[in-house]
Scaffold this motif. Structure first.
Motif, PDB file in Angstrom:
ATOM      1  N   ARG A   1       9.279   8.848   3.544  1.00 16.02           N
ATOM      2  CA  ARG A   1       8.328   9.609   4.347  1.00 16.02           C
ATOM      3  C   ARG A   1       7.028   8.850   4.524  1.00 16.02           C
ATOM      4  O   ARG A   1       6.453   8.812   5.619  1.00 16.02           O
ATOM      5  CB  ARG A   1       8.052  10.972   3.716  1.00 16.02           C
ATOM      6  CG  ARG A   1       9.122  12.006   4.024  1.00 16.02           C
ATOM      7  CD  ARG A   1       8.679  13.409   3.664  1.00 16.02           C
ATOM      8  NE  ARG A   1       8.166  13.546   2.301  1.00 16.02           N
ATOM      9  CZ  ARG A   1       8.910  13.718   1.218  1.00 16.02           C
ATOM     10  NH1 ARG A   1      10.226  13.780   1.335  1.00 16.02           N
ATOM     11  NH2 ARG A   1       8.370  13.852   0.037  1.00 16.02           N
ATOM     12  N   ARG A   2       6.555   8.228   3.448  1.00 15.79           N
ATOM     13  CA  ARG A   2       5.298   7.479   3.510  1.00 15.79           C
ATOM     14  C   ARG A   2       5.399   6.308   4.492  1.00 15.79           C
ATOM     15  O   ARG A   2       4.440   5.950   5.157  1.00 15.79           O
ATOM     16  CB  ARG A   2       4.935   6.975   2.108  1.00 15.79           C
ATOM     17  CG  ARG A   2       3.733   6.061   2.042  1.00 15.79           C
ATOM     18  CD  ARG A   2       2.478   6.791   2.479  1.00 15.79           C
ATOM     19  NE  ARG A   2       1.326   5.947   2.378  1.00 15.79           N
ATOM     20  CZ  ARG A   2       0.908   5.100   3.325  1.00 15.79           C
ATOM     21  NH1 ARG A   2       1.575   4.983   4.457  1.00 15.79           N
ATOM     22  NH2 ARG A   2      -0.157   4.357   3.145  1.00 15.79           N
TER      23      ARG A   2
ATOM     24  N   ARG B   1       0.826  -1.211   0.000  1.00 16.64           N
ATOM     25  CA  ARG B   1       0.000   0.000   0.000  1.00 16.64           C
ATOM     26  C   ARG B   1       0.858   1.258   0.000  1.00 16.64           C
ATOM     27  O   ARG B   1       0.541   2.240  -0.676  1.00 16.64           O
ATOM     28  CB  ARG B   1      -0.968  -0.012   1.175  1.00 16.64           C
ATOM     29  CG  ARG B   1      -2.111  -1.008   0.989  1.00 16.64           C
ATOM     30  CD  ARG B   1      -3.176  -0.877   2.062  1.00 16.64           C
ATOM     31  NE  ARG B   1      -2.674  -1.135   3.409  1.00 16.64           N
ATOM     32  CZ  ARG B   1      -2.486  -2.343   3.939  1.00 16.64           C
ATOM     33  NH1 ARG B   1      -2.749  -3.415   3.218  1.00 16.64           N
ATOM     34  NH2 ARG B   1      -2.039  -2.474   5.170  1.00 16.64           N
ATOM     35  N   CYS B   2       1.954   1.248   0.736  1.00 15.96           N
ATOM     36  CA  CYS B   2       2.866   2.401   0.746  1.00 15.96           C
ATOM     37  C   CYS B   2       3.445   2.635  -0.637  1.00 15.96           C
ATOM     38  O   CYS B   2       3.442   3.771  -1.134  1.00 15.96           O
ATOM     39  CB  CYS B   2       4.003   2.176   1.744  1.00 15.96           C
ATOM     40  SG  CYS B   2       3.524   2.286   3.463  1.00 15.96           S
TER      41      CYS B   2
ATOM     42  N   ARG C   1      10.124  10.326  -0.937  1.00 19.94           N
ATOM     43  CA  ARG C   1       8.666  10.204  -0.756  1.00 19.94           C
ATOM     44  C   ARG C   1       8.301   8.868  -0.130  1.00 19.94           C
ATOM     45  O   ARG C   1       7.457   8.799   0.763  1.00 19.94           O
ATOM     46  CB  ARG C   1       7.938  10.296  -2.104  1.00 19.94           C
ATOM     47  CG  ARG C   1       7.779  11.661  -2.642  1.00 19.94           C
ATOM     48  CD  ARG C   1       6.893  11.591  -3.872  1.00 19.94           C
ATOM     49  NE  ARG C   1       7.243  12.656  -4.789  1.00 19.94           N
ATOM     50  CZ  ARG C   1       6.707  12.818  -5.980  1.00 19.94           C
ATOM     51  NH1 ARG C   1       5.810  11.954  -6.425  1.00 19.94           N
ATOM     52  NH2 ARG C   1       7.058  13.812  -6.747  1.00 19.94           N
ATOM     53  N   LEU C   2       8.917   7.814  -0.625  1.00 20.40           N
ATOM     54  CA  LEU C   2       8.621   6.485  -0.098  1.00 20.40           C
ATOM     55  C   LEU C   2       9.057   6.381   1.371  1.00 20.40           C
ATOM     56  O   LEU C   2       8.318   5.843   2.192  1.00 20.40           O
ATOM     57  CB  LEU C   2       9.312   5.423  -0.940  1.00 20.40           C
ATOM     58  CG  LEU C   2       8.999   3.977  -0.593  1.00 20.40           C
ATOM     59  CD1 LEU C   2       7.505   3.700  -0.660  1.00 20.40           C
ATOM     60  CD2 LEU C   2       9.747   3.041  -1.518  1.00 20.40           C
TER      61      LEU C   2
ATOM     62  N   SER D   1       0.785   3.872  -3.073  1.00 26.01           N
ATOM     63  CA  SER D   1       0.376   5.256  -2.832  1.00 26.01           C
ATOM     64  C   SER D   1       1.403   6.242  -3.384  1.00 26.01           C
ATOM     65  O   SER D   1       1.040   7.301  -3.891  1.00 26.01           O
ATOM     66  CB  SER D   1       0.117   5.514  -1.350  1.00 26.01           C
ATOM     67  OG  SER D   1       1.304   5.528  -0.606  1.00 26.01           O
ATOM     68  N   VAL D   2       2.679   5.887  -3.314  1.00 26.98           N
ATOM     69  CA  VAL D   2       3.709   6.750  -3.895  1.00 26.98           C
ATOM     70  C   VAL D   2       3.665   6.664  -5.417  1.00 26.98           C
ATOM     71  O   VAL D   2       3.728   7.683  -6.105  1.00 26.98           O
ATOM     72  CB  VAL D   2       5.106   6.389  -3.345  1.00 26.98           C
ATOM     73  CG1 VAL D   2       6.202   7.116  -4.109  1.00 26.98           C
ATOM     74  CG2 VAL D   2       5.184   6.714  -1.855  1.00 26.98           C
TER      75      VAL D   2
ATOM     76  N   THR E   1       1.374   8.960  -7.266  1.00 28.09           N
ATOM     77  CA  THR E   1       1.700  10.390  -7.328  1.00 28.09           C
ATOM     78  C   THR E   1       2.719  10.722  -8.414  1.00 28.09           C
ATOM     79  O   THR E   1       3.009  11.885  -8.636  1.00 28.09           O
ATOM     80  CB  THR E   1       2.260  10.885  -5.977  1.00 28.09           C
ATOM     81  OG1 THR E   1       3.551  10.305  -5.750  1.00 28.09           O
ATOM     82  CG2 THR E   1       1.316  10.560  -4.829  1.00 28.09           C
TER      83      THR E   1
END
Length: 85
Positions: A81-82, A27-28, A78-79, A31-32, A35
């Protein structure tokens, strides 16, 4: 004296936790990926899913090595941080 039923339940519980953890990672990543633009998505897919070498990715995407690394750096951030890293 060991209890085979308890041991079986414990193994199933461990497998369930592993599946839940794997689902969280998926899911992480998804979600990245949602984007990213097409070039960034291609970079991730070719590099990490198809395991292509950097020069191959660059050739396929029509980008330079420096652009590859310039694009990759914020994707990894980004990954991270997610995932709360």
């Amino acid at each position: 004296v060991s209890n085979p039923t308890f041991a079986g339940v414990a193994r199933l519980d461990a497998l369930d936790r592993q599946a839940q953890d794997a689902g969280w990672y998926v899911r992480c990543i998804e979600s990245v990926l949602d984007t990213l633009g097409p070039t960034e998505t291609g970079l991730v897919e070719l590099t990490y899913f198809e395991r292509m070498e950097v020069d191959g990715v660059c050739g396929r995407l029509g980008i330079s090595r420096s652009t590859y690394y310039d694009l990759r750096r914020p994707i990894i951030s980004r990954l991270a941080r997610r995932m709360g890293l």
